[in-house]
Design a protein around this motif. Structure first.
Motif, PDB file in Angstrom:
ATOM      1  N   ALA A 105       5.497   1.468   8.995  1.00 45.67           N
ATOM      2  CA  ALA A 105       4.895   0.260   9.573  1.00 45.67           C
ATOM      3  C   ALA A 105       5.488  -0.968   8.896  1.00 45.67           C
ATOM      4  O   ALA A 105       5.930  -0.911   7.757  1.00 45.67           O
ATOM      5  N   SER A 106       5.537  -2.060   9.590  1.00 49.03           N
ATOM      6  CA  SER A 106       6.115  -3.315   9.081  1.00 49.03           C
ATOM      7  C   SER A 106       7.570  -3.136   8.675  1.00 49.03           C
ATOM      8  O   SER A 106       8.025  -3.711   7.695  1.00 49.03           O
ATOM      9  N   GLY A 107       8.276  -2.308   9.403  1.00 45.85           N
ATOM     10  CA  GLY A 107       9.698  -2.105   9.121  1.00 45.85           C
ATOM     11  C   GLY A 107       9.952  -1.384   7.813  1.00 45.85           C
ATOM     12  O   GLY A 107      11.044  -1.437   7.271  1.00 45.85           O
ATOM     13  N   GLY A 108       8.949  -0.682   7.296  1.00 44.71           N
ATOM     14  CA  GLY A 108       9.111   0.042   6.047  1.00 44.71           C
ATOM     15  C   GLY A 108       9.060  -0.843   4.821  1.00 44.71           C
ATOM     16  O   GLY A 108       8.937  -0.373   3.706  1.00 44.71           O
ATOM     17  N   ARG A 109       9.151  -2.131   5.001  1.00 45.36           N
ATOM     18  CA  ARG A 109       9.240  -3.056   3.874  1.00 45.36           C
ATOM     19  C   ARG A 109       7.922  -3.243   3.127  1.00 45.36           C
ATOM     20  O   ARG A 109       7.918  -3.475   1.946  1.00 45.36           O
ATOM     21  N   LYS A 110       6.805  -3.142   3.835  1.00 48.72           N
ATOM     22  CA  LYS A 110       5.520  -3.376   3.181  1.00 48.72           C
ATOM     23  C   LYS A 110       4.763  -2.086   2.894  1.00 48.72           C
ATOM     24  O   LYS A 110       4.018  -2.021   1.931  1.00 48.72           O
ATOM     25  N   ASP A 111       4.934  -1.089   3.739  1.00 43.89           N
ATOM     26  CA  ASP A 111       4.080   0.083   3.653  1.00 43.89           C
ATOM     27  C   ASP A 111       4.738   1.311   3.031  1.00 43.89           C
ATOM     28  O   ASP A 111       4.056   2.259   2.679  1.00 43.89           O
ATOM     29  N   ALA A 112       6.055   1.342   2.931  1.00 41.34           N
ATOM     30  CA  ALA A 112       6.743   2.467   2.303  1.00 41.34           C
ATOM     31  C   ALA A 112       7.007   2.114   0.839  1.00 41.34           C
ATOM     32  O   ALA A 112       7.393   0.994   0.518  1.00 41.34           O
ATOM     33  N   HIS A 113       6.815   3.079  -0.042  1.00 39.09           N
ATOM     34  CA  HIS A 113       7.061   2.848  -1.462  1.00 39.09           C
ATOM     35  C   HIS A 113       7.291   4.182  -2.174  1.00 39.09           C
ATOM     36  O   HIS A 113       7.054   5.245  -1.596  1.00 39.09           O
ATOM     37  N   TYR A 114       7.793   4.107  -3.393  1.00 39.70           N
ATOM     38  CA  TYR A 114       7.940   5.325  -4.189  1.00 39.70           C
ATOM     39  C   TYR A 114       7.450   5.054  -5.595  1.00 39.70           C
ATOM     40  O   TYR A 114       7.311   3.916  -6.020  1.00 39.70           O
ATOM     41  N   TYR A 115       7.144   6.126  -6.290  1.00 42.07           N
ATOM     42  CA  TYR A 115       6.833   6.016  -7.707  1.00 42.07           C
ATOM     43  C   TYR A 115       7.575   7.089  -8.470  1.00 42.07           C
ATOM     44  O   TYR A 115       7.995   8.088  -7.911  1.00 42.07           O
ATOM     45  N   ARG A 116       7.761   6.840  -9.743  1.00 44.42           N
ATOM     46  CA  ARG A 116       8.434   7.784 -10.648  1.00 44.42           C
ATOM     47  C   ARG A 116       7.393   8.543 -11.451  1.00 44.42           C
ATOM     48  O   ARG A 116       6.340   8.009 -11.746  1.00 44.42           O
ATOM     49  N   TYR A 117       7.737   9.727 -11.834  1.00 46.45           N
ATOM     50  CA  TYR A 117       6.898  10.500 -12.738  1.00 46.45           C
ATOM     51  C   TYR A 117       7.748  11.315 -13.660  1.00 46.45           C
ATOM     52  O   TYR A 117       8.943  11.387 -13.501  1.00 46.45           O
TER      53      TYR A 117
END
Length: 143
Positions: free
Chosen positions: A131-143
């Motif tokens: 959604a929103s072109g992936g810019r606002k709603d897609a994310h990643y985190y490290r572990y």
């Protein structure tokens, strides 16, 4: 005494069954703890609603795909980082669901690349939506 024991078991049976059902729901693929990822390896977990892959920067400053493109909800992928003991930048790349276009997935500290030190294992989980072109709603985190 026996009838009380039987009655207790009869009353507890549905609760035990419910707990067992919940345990089965909670068990799906989870990322490995960072300490269990082999030195020099990366793990990618595709938990968003989009396909995802990793890219890394070679010693010659070329961007190369690292591992396969994973479908949403697929098992986590593990693989070695081909830079040996050299540090590099790793990017998470998302794939739109309605086209062949890709987008950079944003990570911690609002950065698109994550630094890999060339020594320890690293885990990455991609989440969110396109959604929103992936810019606002897609994310990643490290572990």
């Amino acid at each position: 005494m026996t009838s009380k024991l039987f009655e207790s078991r009869r009353l507890l049976a549905p609760a035990v069954a419910a707990v067992g059902a919940v345990a089965l729901v909670v068990v799906p693929t989870t990322p490995a703890a960072a300490s269990t990822i082999r030195d020099g390896w990366v793990q990618l977990c595709p938990w968003g609603n989009y396909r995802v892959h990793l890219e890394y920067l070679t010693l010659n400053n070329q961007t190369v795909q690292l591992g396969p493109v994973l479908n949403p909800g697929a098992d986590c992928w593990w693989g070695p980082i081909p830079t040996g003991s050299e540090s590099t930048l790793i990017s998470v790349v998302g794939h739109f669901n309605t086209s062949t276009d890709t987008f950079a997935v944003i990570g911690p500290n609002r950065k698109y690349e994550t630094f890999y030190n060339g020594v320890t294992g690293i885990g990455i989980a991609a989440e969110g939506t396109t959604a929103s072109g992936g810019r606002k709603d897609a994310h990643y985190y490290r572990y």
